[in-house]
Structure formats: structure tokens, C-alpha cells
Enzyme design. Structure first.
Site, PDB file in Angstrom:
ATOM      1  N   GLY A 278      21.603 -13.048  38.429  1.00 62.12           N
ATOM      2  CA  GLY A 278      22.528 -12.102  39.024  1.00 62.12           C
ATOM      3  C   GLY A 278      23.784 -12.706  39.621  1.00 62.12           C
ATOM      4  CB  SER A 279      25.686 -15.850  39.170  1.00 58.23           C
ATOM      5  OG  SER A 279      26.078 -15.866  37.821  1.00 58.23           O
TER       6      SER A 279
ATOM      7  NE  ARG B 204      15.234  -1.827  21.318  1.00 61.43           N
ATOM      8  CZ  ARG B 204      15.249  -3.026  21.887  1.00 61.43           C
ATOM      9  NH1 ARG B 204      15.521  -3.158  23.168  1.00 61.43           N
ATOM     10  NH2 ARG B 204      15.000  -4.107  21.181  1.00 61.43           N
TER      11      ARG B 204
ATOM     12  CD  GLU C  38      29.758 -15.192  32.006  1.00 60.67           C
ATOM     13  OE1 GLU C  38      29.082 -14.225  32.386  1.00 60.67           O
ATOM     14  OE2 GLU C  38      29.296 -16.112  31.296  1.00 60.67           O
TER      15      GLU C  38
ATOM     16  CG  HIS D 223      28.911 -11.155  24.765  1.00 60.28           C
ATOM     17  ND1 HIS D 223      27.551 -11.091  24.585  1.00 60.28           N
ATOM     18  CD2 HIS D 223      29.389 -11.955  23.786  1.00 60.28           C
ATOM     19  CE1 HIS D 223      27.213 -11.816  23.531  1.00 60.28           C
ATOM     20  NE2 HIS D 223      28.313 -12.351  23.027  1.00 60.28           N
TER      21      HIS D 223
HETATM   22  C1  GAR Z   1      25.950 -14.430  31.908  1.00 59.67           C
HETATM   23  O1  GAR Z   1      26.451 -15.604  31.331  1.00 59.67           O
HETATM   24  C2  GAR Z   1      26.284 -13.241  31.040  1.00 59.67           C
HETATM   25  O2  GAR Z   1      27.539 -13.324  30.418  1.00 59.67           O
HETATM   26  C3  GAR Z   1      25.182 -13.309  30.032  1.00 59.67           C
HETATM   27  O3  GAR Z   1      24.039 -13.652  30.759  1.00 59.67           O
HETATM   28  C4  GAR Z   1      24.425 -14.421  31.903  1.00 59.67           C
HETATM   29  C5  GAR Z   1      23.851 -13.780  33.130  1.00 59.67           C
HETATM   30  O4  GAR Z   1      24.037 -14.596  34.258  1.00 59.67           O
HETATM   31  N1  GAR Z   1      25.029 -12.064  29.348  1.00 59.67           N
HETATM   32  C6  GAR Z   1      24.581 -11.951  28.108  1.00 59.67           C
HETATM   33  O5  GAR Z   1      24.273 -12.901  27.425  1.00 59.67           O
HETATM   34  C7  GAR Z   1      24.518 -10.536  27.612  1.00 59.67           C
HETATM   35  N2  GAR Z   1      24.130 -10.516  26.235  1.00 59.67           N
HETATM   36  P1  GAR Z   1      23.906 -13.978  35.716  1.00 59.67           P
HETATM   37  O6  GAR Z   1      22.571 -13.251  35.782  1.00 59.67           O
HETATM   38  O7  GAR Z   1      23.927 -15.192  36.615  1.00 59.67           O
HETATM   39  O8  GAR Z   1      25.062 -13.072  35.939  1.00 59.67           O
END
Ligand code: GAR
Length: 195
Positions: A12-13, A65, A174, A109
Site C-alpha cells: 500500500g505504498s 469473479r 509512482e 500500472h
Molecule cells: C506498484 O508498483 C503498482 O504500480 C503495481 O503494484 C505495486 C503496488 O505497490 N501495480 C500493478 O502491478 C497493477 N497491475 P504498493 O502496494 O506499495 O502501492
């Protein structure tokens, strides 16, 4: 105030970056962090930030789903979100779900879409010999990792990079990109943010 629900699967960053941005003059507030995994580290972080959390385990719904999404809808609709941010939410959503929230659901993404939808984006960028990588925030449509692009941030690929080092460099961006896009989006501005 616009109400923002954030869907996560892991640490969840990005959720934290979004939540921290929604203070003061910001016209939105986080109203729910929702996960498909009750053990997701991001739920603890959200609680520490004072955000209501909920979890709907996808595993009992294996192969169905639509039933999983029906269960997901209960806490989601109860939070009455204006905007839904997918932030590392690793379940594929059905067209029924994405259409319900058309025009108000965003995703981040970890690639420069339309390159590398799906998984293993950083390794694929390395394997292709790309000299740039990055991340994209886009509106969610029925097709996976497609939909109007609302922002992109680029980073260089450095010699000696592996998927982990590249992912870490992209993740820093991000955390800048997603709040910047959300800030515009809640004002009705869909002009892409390019970093
Ligand atoms: C992030 O890098 C996000 O872009 C990616 O997962 C990570 C989650 O990190 N998302 C995907 O790959 C979606 N297909 P986080 O939980 O630390 O935000």
C-alpha cells in the site's frame, strides 16, 4: 469534498502517498481502503492514518469473479465513493464492475503503457533493452491496463539494473505521479500529467 476509495492488495505504498496528499486545501478525502487480502500490510498503514478499512478475501470465490465483486461492492458502495483508485490491486475486474464505475476509477500500472500491460513489467522492459521505463495512471476500462492515459512518469534504465532496482526507481515516481493525477482528476481535469 470528493470521496476517494482506494483498493489495494499489498503494502500500500501508493495508497499512503495518495492518502497523505488528501489534506488541507485538497478537494478530496480518503473514505475507505479496501483489500482482497485481510493480511495486506496496507490495511495496517491505512488504519494508522485513520482511514476506515475493509477486506474481502477473493479465495473463497475462486472461479467466480462476479461473486467476488458482488461481495466487494458491499463495503465499497457503503463508502459512497466519488472516485475509486486502484493502487496495487492485483485482481482482474470484470466488465460489469469496470463499467459500473466508468469515468471514476483510476489505476496505476508500473510501465509506460501501452507497453507491457499485465505482469513482470520491469523484467520485460529490461529484456527489451529499453533505455527508459516508468509508470502510468489511466482510467480503468474493461480491457486490462488500457483506458485513457491520465499521466506518465519516466525514469532511465541504468546499466546494471535488475527488475528489483528498476522497480524501486519507478516506485518513487509512482508516489509523485498518482497524487498529481488524482489532484487534477477530482477537479474534472483529465489533461495528462507528464513527468
Ligand atoms: C506498484 O508498483 C503498482 O504500480 C503495481 O503494484 C505495486 C503496488 O505497490 N501495480 C500493478 O502491478 C497493477 N497491475 P504498493 O502496494 O506499495 O502501492
Amino acid at each position: 469534498m470528493k470521496r476517494v476509495a482506494i483498493l489495494i492488495s499489498g503494502g500500500g505504498s501508493n495508497m499512503v502517498a495518495l492518502a497523505r496528499s488528501m489534506t488541507g486545501e485538497h478537494p478530496a478525502r480518503p473514505v475507505l481502503v479496501l483489500s482482497n487480502d485481510a493480511e495486506a500490510g496496507g490495511l495496517t498503514r491505512a488504519t494508522a492514518l485513520g482511514i476506515p478499512v475493509a477486506a474481502v478475501d477473493h479465495r473463497p470465490f475462486r472461479g467466480d469473479r462476479a461473486a467476488f465483486e458482488a461481495a466487494l461492492l458491499a463495503p465499497l458502495l457503503a463508502a459512497r465513493p466519488d472516485v475509486i483508485c486502484l493502487a496495487g490491486f492485483m485482481r482482474i475486474l470484470t466488465p460489469g464492475f469496470t463499467q459500473r464505475f466508468a469515468g471514476r476509477m483510476l489505476n496505476i500500472h508500473p510501465s509506460l503503457l501501452p507497453k507491457y500491460p499485465g505482469l513482470h513489467t520491469h523484467q520485460r522492459a529490461l529484456d527489451a533493452g529499453d533505455d527508459q521505463a516508468g509508470c502510468t495512471v489511466h482510467e480503468v476500462i474493461a480491457d486490462l491496463d488500457a483506458g485513457p492515459i491520465l499521466g506518465q512518469a519516466r525514469v532511465p534504465v541504468l546499466s546494471g539494473d535488475d527488475a528489483d532496482s528498476l522497480a524501486a526507481r519507478v516506485l518513487v515516481q509512482e508516489h509523485r505521479l498518482y497524487p498529481a493525477v488524482l489532484r487534477r482528476f477530482v477537479d474534472g481535469d483529465r489533461t495528462p500529467v507528464m513527468m
